[in-house]
Motif scaffolding. Sequence first.
Motif, PDB file in Angstrom:
ATOM      1  N   VAL A  22       7.625  31.611  17.107  1.00  0.00           N
ATOM      2  CA  VAL A  22       8.305  31.015  15.952  1.00  0.00           C
ATOM      3  C   VAL A  22       7.507  29.815  15.442  1.00  0.00           C
ATOM      4  O   VAL A  22       7.263  29.683  14.239  1.00  0.00           O
ATOM      5  N   ALA A  23       7.102  28.954  16.344  1.00  0.00           N
ATOM      6  CA  ALA A  23       6.362  27.747  15.947  1.00  0.00           C
ATOM      7  C   ALA A  23       5.025  28.082  15.303  1.00  0.00           C
ATOM      8  O   ALA A  23       4.598  27.425  14.361  1.00  0.00           O
ATOM      9  N   ARG A  24       4.398  29.123  15.775  1.00  0.00           N
ATOM     10  CA  ARG A  24       3.065  29.483  15.292  1.00  0.00           C
ATOM     11  C   ARG A  24       3.107  30.351  14.038  1.00  0.00           C
ATOM     12  O   ARG A  24       2.256  30.214  13.149  1.00  0.00           O
ATOM     13  N   ASP A  25       4.105  31.243  13.922  1.00  0.00           N
ATOM     14  CA  ASP A  25       4.054  32.300  12.909  1.00  0.00           C
ATOM     15  C   ASP A  25       5.121  32.250  11.819  1.00  0.00           C
ATOM     16  O   ASP A  25       4.946  32.861  10.775  1.00  0.00           O
ATOM     17  N   HIS A  26       6.230  31.599  12.047  1.00  0.00           N
ATOM     18  CA  HIS A  26       7.341  31.654  11.093  1.00  0.00           C
ATOM     19  C   HIS A  26       7.167  30.592  10.006  1.00  0.00           C
ATOM     20  O   HIS A  26       7.253  29.403  10.274  1.00  0.00           O
ATOM     21  N   VAL A  27       6.966  31.031   8.785  1.00  0.00           N
ATOM     22  CA  VAL A  27       6.793  30.134   7.644  1.00  0.00           C
ATOM     23  C   VAL A  27       8.172  29.772   7.095  1.00  0.00           C
ATOM     24  O   VAL A  27       8.995  30.650   6.839  1.00  0.00           O
ATOM     25  N   LEU A  28       8.420  28.478   6.946  1.00  0.00           N
ATOM     26  CA  LEU A  28       9.715  27.995   6.472  1.00  0.00           C
ATOM     27  C   LEU A  28       9.555  27.273   5.136  1.00  0.00           C
ATOM     28  O   LEU A  28       8.720  26.376   5.004  1.00  0.00           O
ATOM     29  N   SER A  29      10.358  27.660   4.165  1.00  0.00           N
ATOM     30  CA  SER A  29      10.293  26.985   2.860  1.00  0.00           C
ATOM     31  C   SER A  29      10.694  25.514   2.996  1.00  0.00           C
ATOM     32  O   SER A  29      10.166  24.659   2.282  1.00  0.00           O
ATOM     33  N   ALA A  30      11.605  25.219   3.923  1.00  0.00           N
ATOM     34  CA  ALA A  30      12.037  23.828   4.135  1.00  0.00           C
ATOM     35  C   ALA A  30      10.902  22.944   4.647  1.00  0.00           C
ATOM     36  O   ALA A  30      10.991  21.721   4.579  1.00  0.00           O
ATOM     37  N   LEU A  31       9.848  23.568   5.150  1.00  0.00           N
ATOM     38  CA  LEU A  31       8.678  22.825   5.637  1.00  0.00           C
ATOM     39  C   LEU A  31       7.517  22.929   4.653  1.00  0.00           C
ATOM     40  O   LEU A  31       6.356  22.769   5.022  1.00  0.00           O
ATOM     41  N   GLY A  32       7.830  23.223   3.415  1.00  0.00           N
ATOM     42  CA  GLY A  32       6.794  23.309   2.393  1.00  0.00           C
ATOM     43  C   GLY A  32       5.936  24.552   2.504  1.00  0.00           C
ATOM     44  O   GLY A  32       4.758  24.521   2.151  1.00  0.00           O
ATOM     45  N   GLY A  33       6.529  25.649   2.991  1.00  0.00           N
ATOM     46  CA  GLY A  33       5.775  26.889   3.130  1.00  0.00           C
ATOM     47  C   GLY A  33       4.813  26.861   4.309  1.00  0.00           C
ATOM     48  O   GLY A  33       3.814  27.561   4.310  1.00  0.00           O
ATOM     49  N   ALA A  39       3.421  22.138  10.179  1.00  0.00           N
ATOM     50  CA  ALA A  39       4.142  20.952   9.726  1.00  0.00           C
ATOM     51  C   ALA A  39       3.920  19.789  10.695  1.00  0.00           C
ATOM     52  O   ALA A  39       3.689  18.659  10.268  1.00  0.00           O
ATOM     53  N   LEU A  40       3.977  20.064  11.985  1.00  0.00           N
ATOM     54  CA  LEU A  40       3.739  19.018  12.979  1.00  0.00           C
ATOM     55  C   LEU A  40       2.311  18.492  12.875  1.00  0.00           C
ATOM     56  O   LEU A  40       2.088  17.281  12.935  1.00  0.00           O
ATOM     57  N   GLU A  41       1.358  19.402  12.721  1.00  0.00           N
ATOM     58  CA  GLU A  41      -0.044  18.988  12.592  1.00  0.00           C
ATOM     59  C   GLU A  41      -0.270  18.144  11.345  1.00  0.00           C
ATOM     60  O   GLU A  41      -1.128  17.264  11.330  1.00  0.00           O
ATOM     61  N   ALA A  42       0.524  18.390  10.298  1.00  0.00           N
ATOM     62  CA  ALA A  42       0.406  17.634   9.052  1.00  0.00           C
ATOM     63  C   ALA A  42       1.114  16.284   9.134  1.00  0.00           C
ATOM     64  O   ALA A  42       1.074  15.507   8.186  1.00  0.00           O
ATOM     65  N   GLY A  43       1.782  16.023  10.262  1.00  0.00           N
ATOM     66  CA  GLY A  43       2.422  14.730  10.453  1.00  0.00           C
ATOM     67  C   GLY A  43       3.909  14.681  10.172  1.00  0.00           C
ATOM     68  O   GLY A  43       4.509  13.609  10.175  1.00  0.00           O
ATOM     69  N   GLN A  44       4.516  15.829   9.917  1.00  0.00           N
ATOM     70  CA  GLN A  44       5.959  15.838   9.695  1.00  0.00           C
ATOM     71  C   GLN A  44       6.665  15.526  11.023  1.00  0.00           C
ATOM     72  O   GLN A  44       6.278  16.037  12.064  1.00  0.00           O
ATOM     73  N   PRO A  45       7.674  14.676  10.992  1.00  0.00           N
ATOM     74  CA  PRO A  45       8.356  14.291  12.227  1.00  0.00           C
ATOM     75  C   PRO A  45       8.973  15.496  12.945  1.00  0.00           C
ATOM     76  O   PRO A  45       9.577  16.371  12.295  1.00  0.00           O
ATOM     77  N   PRO A  46       8.839  15.556  14.263  1.00  0.00           N
ATOM     78  CA  PRO A  46       9.395  16.681  15.028  1.00  0.00           C
ATOM     79  C   PRO A  46      10.889  16.905  14.792  1.00  0.00           C
ATOM     80  O   PRO A  46      11.333  18.049  14.755  1.00  0.00           O
ATOM     81  N   LYS A  47      11.652  15.841  14.593  1.00  0.00           N
ATOM     82  CA  LYS A  47      13.086  16.016  14.363  1.00  0.00           C
ATOM     83  C   LYS A  47      13.340  16.781  13.066  1.00  0.00           C
ATOM     84  O   LYS A  47      14.209  17.662  13.018  1.00  0.00           O
ATOM     85  N   GLU A  48      12.582  16.476  12.014  1.00  0.00           N
ATOM     86  CA  GLU A  48      12.730  17.199  10.745  1.00  0.00           C
ATOM     87  C   GLU A  48      12.356  18.667  10.912  1.00  0.00           C
ATOM     88  O   GLU A  48      13.012  19.552  10.359  1.00  0.00           O
ATOM     89  N   VAL A  49      11.301  18.911  11.676  1.00  0.00           N
ATOM     90  CA  VAL A  49      10.863  20.291  11.918  1.00  0.00           C
ATOM     91  C   VAL A  49      11.932  21.031  12.713  1.00  0.00           C
ATOM     92  O   VAL A  49      12.284  22.168  12.386  1.00  0.00           O
ATOM     93  N   TRP A  50      12.466  20.386  13.740  1.00  0.00           N
ATOM     94  CA  TRP A  50      13.513  21.002  14.556  1.00  0.00           C
ATOM     95  C   TRP A  50      14.726  21.358  13.694  1.00  0.00           C
ATOM     96  O   TRP A  50      15.265  22.462  13.784  1.00  0.00           O
TER      97      TRP A  50
END
Length: 64
Positions: A22-33, A39-50
């Motif tokens: 899921v973390a590697r392959d699932h693209v989420l629109s809420a994470l900007g595609g 998203a984590l590598e781009a610096g988005q906070p883990p809580k937002e990603v979770w």
Amino acid sequence: MRNTVFRKLMANEFGQVRAEMVARDHVLSALGGRTPDQALEAGQPPKEVWLAVCEAFDVPEHRR
């Protein structure tokens, strides 16, 4: 929330193998595609990603 906590929550919710997929392959629109990993590598906070993962997979409120 730290990245390690995010990974633990993912593994607890989905199982280790599926959590990694899921973390590697699932693209989420809420994470900007992006995938959760991207998203984590781009610096988005883990809580937002979770929370985005929880929304996408209908994780019950009490486990968020």
